[in-house]
Design a protein around this motif. Structure first.
Motif, short mmCIF file in Angstrom:
data_model
loop_
_atom_site.label_atom_id
_atom_site.label_comp_id
_atom_site.label_asym_id
_atom_site.label_seq_id
_atom_site.Cartn_x
_atom_site.Cartn_y
_atom_site.Cartn_z
N MET A 141 -9.40 12.48 -25.77
CA MET A 141 -9.98 12.44 -27.00
C MET A 141 -9.84 10.86 -27.47
O MET A 141 -9.19 10.07 -27.01
N LYS A 142 -11.18 10.44 -28.11
CA LYS A 142 -11.10 9.04 -28.31
C LYS A 142 -10.54 8.82 -29.63
O LYS A 142 -10.26 9.45 -30.45
N SER A 143 -9.60 7.38 -29.24
CA SER A 143 -8.86 7.00 -30.39
C SER A 143 -9.94 6.52 -31.71
O SER A 143 -11.02 6.01 -31.27
N PRO A 144 -9.38 6.68 -32.92
CA PRO A 144 -10.36 6.20 -33.97
C PRO A 144 -10.41 4.72 -33.87
O PRO A 144 -9.60 3.97 -33.52
N ASP A 145 -11.75 4.35 -34.51
CA ASP A 145 -11.79 2.85 -34.45
C ASP A 145 -11.14 2.28 -35.83
O ASP A 145 -11.65 2.41 -36.97
N THR A 146 -9.98 1.76 -35.64
CA THR A 146 -9.03 1.09 -36.47
C THR A 146 -8.83 -0.37 -35.71
O THR A 146 -9.17 -0.81 -34.83
N GLN A 198 -6.21 -2.16 -35.38
CA GLN A 198 -5.44 -2.25 -34.24
C GLN A 198 -5.85 -1.59 -33.00
O GLN A 198 -5.85 -2.31 -32.00
N ASN A 199 -6.49 -0.51 -33.03
CA ASN A 199 -7.22 -0.01 -31.80
C ASN A 199 -8.22 -0.98 -31.04
O ASN A 199 -8.37 -1.15 -30.00
N LEU A 200 -9.24 -1.40 -32.09
CA LEU A 200 -10.21 -2.39 -31.56
C LEU A 200 -9.56 -3.61 -31.10
O LEU A 200 -10.10 -4.17 -30.23
N ARG A 208 -6.63 -3.96 -29.62
CA ARG A 208 -6.13 -3.48 -28.49
C ARG A 208 -7.06 -3.37 -27.39
O ARG A 208 -7.02 -4.01 -26.15
N LYS A 209 -8.32 -2.92 -27.65
CA LYS A 209 -9.28 -2.66 -26.58
C LYS A 209 -9.80 -4.07 -26.47
O LYS A 209 -10.10 -4.29 -25.01
N ILE A 210 -10.18 -4.94 -27.33
CA ILE A 210 -10.71 -6.27 -26.97
C ILE A 210 -9.48 -7.01 -26.06
O ILE A 210 -9.91 -7.78 -25.07
N PHE A 211 -8.31 -6.94 -26.38
CA PHE A 211 -7.17 -7.49 -25.68
C PHE A 211 -7.25 -7.00 -24.01
O PHE A 211 -7.36 -7.92 -23.24
N ARG A 212 -7.51 -5.59 -23.90
CA ARG A 212 -7.44 -5.04 -22.68
C ARG A 212 -8.83 -5.95 -21.83
O ARG A 212 -8.46 -6.03 -20.68
N VAL A 213 -9.90 -5.79 -22.28
CA VAL A 213 -11.06 -6.18 -21.61
C VAL A 213 -11.05 -7.63 -21.41
O VAL A 213 -11.12 -8.06 -20.27
N THR A 214 -10.44 -8.54 -22.35
CA THR A 214 -10.23 -9.89 -22.03
C THR A 214 -9.07 -10.18 -20.86
O THR A 214 -9.35 -11.00 -20.07
N THR A 215 -8.03 -9.33 -21.09
CA THR A 215 -7.14 -9.30 -19.81
C THR A 215 -7.63 -9.23 -18.41
O THR A 215 -7.34 -9.93 -17.56
N THR A 216 -8.40 -8.32 -18.49
CA THR A 216 -9.26 -7.70 -17.11
C THR A 216 -9.83 -8.88 -16.62
O THR A 216 -9.87 -9.25 -15.72
N ILE A 217 -10.60 -9.41 -17.63
CA ILE A 217 -11.66 -10.49 -17.30
C ILE A 217 -10.93 -11.82 -16.74
O ILE A 217 -11.27 -12.26 -15.89
N GLN A 218 -9.86 -12.23 -17.62
CA GLN A 218 -9.12 -13.27 -17.25
C GLN A 218 -8.37 -12.81 -15.60
O GLN A 218 -8.40 -14.10 -15.05
N SER A 219 -7.83 -11.73 -15.43
CA SER A 219 -7.05 -11.78 -14.14
C SER A 219 -8.04 -11.39 -12.99
O SER A 219 -7.93 -12.00 -11.82
N LEU A 220 -9.05 -10.83 -13.18
CA LEU A 220 -9.98 -10.58 -12.23
C LEU A 220 -11.39 -11.35 -11.84
O LEU A 220 -11.78 -11.44 -10.99
N TYR A 221 -11.90 -11.86 -12.97
CA TYR A 221 -13.08 -12.66 -13.11
C TYR A 221 -12.73 -14.06 -13.78
O TYR A 221 -13.25 -14.15 -15.00
N PRO A 222 -12.01 -14.87 -13.34
CA PRO A 222 -11.53 -16.19 -14.07
C PRO A 222 -12.82 -16.95 -14.50
O PRO A 222 -12.77 -17.64 -15.70
N GLU A 223 -13.53 -16.83 -13.61
CA GLU A 223 -14.92 -17.63 -13.89
C GLU A 223 -15.80 -17.27 -15.19
O GLU A 223 -16.18 -18.04 -15.71
#
Length: 70
Positions: A1-6, A8-10, A12-27
């Motif tokens: 089930m998709k979490s509502p766009d609040t 806080q949720n958005l 959190r999602k931005i943080f996750r994507v940014t963290t992934t980019i930072q750790s796996l694709y520093p360039e």
């Protein structure tokens, strides 16, 4: 089930994507500094749409970067 766009949720999602980019694709993480970000923590007019658009932008950058790396 998709979490509502609040905020806080958005955020959190931005943080996750940014963290992934930072750790796996520093360039790419370095290039995020060039991603237009018109929002600031002092801005009281940040909308859900602004956050959704930013999330979409960084997700697309990640997808494009992954494709280009192959």
């Amino acid at each position: 089930m998709k979490s509502p766009d609040t905020f806080q949720n958005l955020t959190r999602k931005i943080f996750r994507v940014t963290t992934t980019i930072q750790s796996l694709y520093p360039e790419l993480y370095f290039l995020l500094n060039e991603t237009p970000l018109w929002m600031s923590s002092n801005d009281k007019n940040i909308t859900l749409q602004d956050l959704k658009q930013y999330l979409t932008t960084i997700r697309m950058q990640l997808i494009t970067f992954k494709k280009d790396k192959k």
